[in-house]
Design an enzyme around this catalytic site. Sequence first.
Site, PDB file in Angstrom:
ATOM      1  N   HIS A   1       0.811  -1.244  -0.132  1.00  0.00           N
ATOM      2  CA  HIS A   1       0.056  -0.040  -0.115  1.00  0.00           C
ATOM      3  C   HIS A   1       0.672   1.312   0.020  1.00  0.00           C
ATOM      4  O   HIS A   1       1.529   1.583   0.858  1.00  0.00           O
ATOM      5  CB  HIS A   1      -0.992   0.085   1.394  1.00  0.00           C
ATOM      6  CG  HIS A   1      -1.845   1.236   1.227  1.00  0.00           C
ATOM      7  ND1 HIS A   1      -1.655   1.958   2.593  1.00  0.00           N
ATOM      8  CD2 HIS A   1      -2.644   1.576   0.661  1.00  0.00           C
ATOM      9  CE1 HIS A   1      -2.750   2.937   2.234  1.00  0.00           C
ATOM     10  NE2 HIS A   1      -3.397   2.708   1.234  1.00  0.00           N
TER      11      HIS A   1
ATOM     12  N   HIS B   1      -0.941  10.336  -2.906  1.00  0.00           N
ATOM     13  CA  HIS B   1      -2.095   9.884  -2.462  1.00  0.00           C
ATOM     14  C   HIS B   1      -3.156  10.997  -2.399  1.00  0.00           C
ATOM     15  O   HIS B   1      -4.414  10.694  -2.800  1.00  0.00           O
ATOM     16  CB  HIS B   1      -1.969   9.235  -0.921  1.00  0.00           C
ATOM     17  CG  HIS B   1      -3.139   8.784  -0.524  1.00  0.00           C
ATOM     18  ND1 HIS B   1      -4.125   9.552   0.404  1.00  0.00           N
ATOM     19  CD2 HIS B   1      -4.211   7.497  -0.506  1.00  0.00           C
ATOM     20  CE1 HIS B   1      -5.321   9.140   0.640  1.00  0.00           C
ATOM     21  NE2 HIS B   1      -5.095   7.716  -0.033  1.00  0.00           N
TER      22      HIS B   1
HETATM   23 CA    CA Z   1      -4.963   4.038  -2.868  1.00  0.00          CA
END
Ligand code: CA
Length: 310
Positions: free
Chosen positions: A8, A50
């Site tokens: 992630h 992000h």
């Molecule tokens: Ca993402």
Amino acid sequence: MTPLVIAHRGASGYLPEHTLAAKALGHEMGADFLEQDVVASRDDELVVLHDIYLDRVTDVVERFPARARDDGRYYVRDFDLDELRSLNVWERMNADGSAVYPGRYPAKSGEFRINTFAEELEFIKDLNAHSGRQVGIYPEIKRPAWHREEGVDITPTFLRMILDAGYESPDDAVYIQCFDFVELRRLKVEFDCPFKLVQLIGENSWREAKTDFDFVRTAAGIAELAETVDAVGPWIPYLYELVDDSPRPGDLIERAHAAGLEVHPFTFRADELPPGFSSFEELVRFFIVDVGIDGLFTDFPDRVVQLRLP
Ligand code: CA
């Protein structure tokens, strides 16, 4: 089944998120996929970050103090690629500058840079060639409707870059994710996207998209999704419930599997456990063994790889 390990934002438990260093570490740790989040600069370059904002992960406030919008935030969309490249990327901060995850990479420290989506795809290709391990890509189109309001349609360029990097078929190690169902539908119908698609499922209050996530989780919602996507990426709490303080699988996974959808929940963090779990190991084992997930997003890919069943 052995679930896919998706690093992630890279191995973001160890190095600042979305830096190439974090991606290289995730690759080395044995992740199956490396995640990218994609947003557009003022000059329409796609970069890997992000947020649509810069202020929680860079030194933009110190470097360009006068460039905030009226809401006090510094938008990626207000900076050219050259300016973005000149920023230092830092471990994620709260609004007051303190670390979001205090045990991680030191706050406001290190020399890391923002990279473009194309650069990262090239980097992963090189890592794969060098190591002989084929690690896939798991890119997310961030806030497509918001980007269109800002005058840029990022989806066609995003898809073109993946194709240009040499990926071409549904069998290639590519999952494209988005919170916005309209955009996933567009990818499939308008762009004839050959890659696997993932509907992310969060809270309506996050305002990530106009998609109604309460509906999406119902039987009717899952049936509708299954006509377009190959997998769902639900927030962890949607997959279990606490009965007498003890976690039990909820019914969303069964519903999704019955519709032929894989389930890849987010985000497994050793330093941020959801309610009902006392260790990361207990959390990961419960989701692999009891819930039966097909993949998972984690900031700690090494620890999940170690725990994964053979
Ligand atoms: Ca993402």
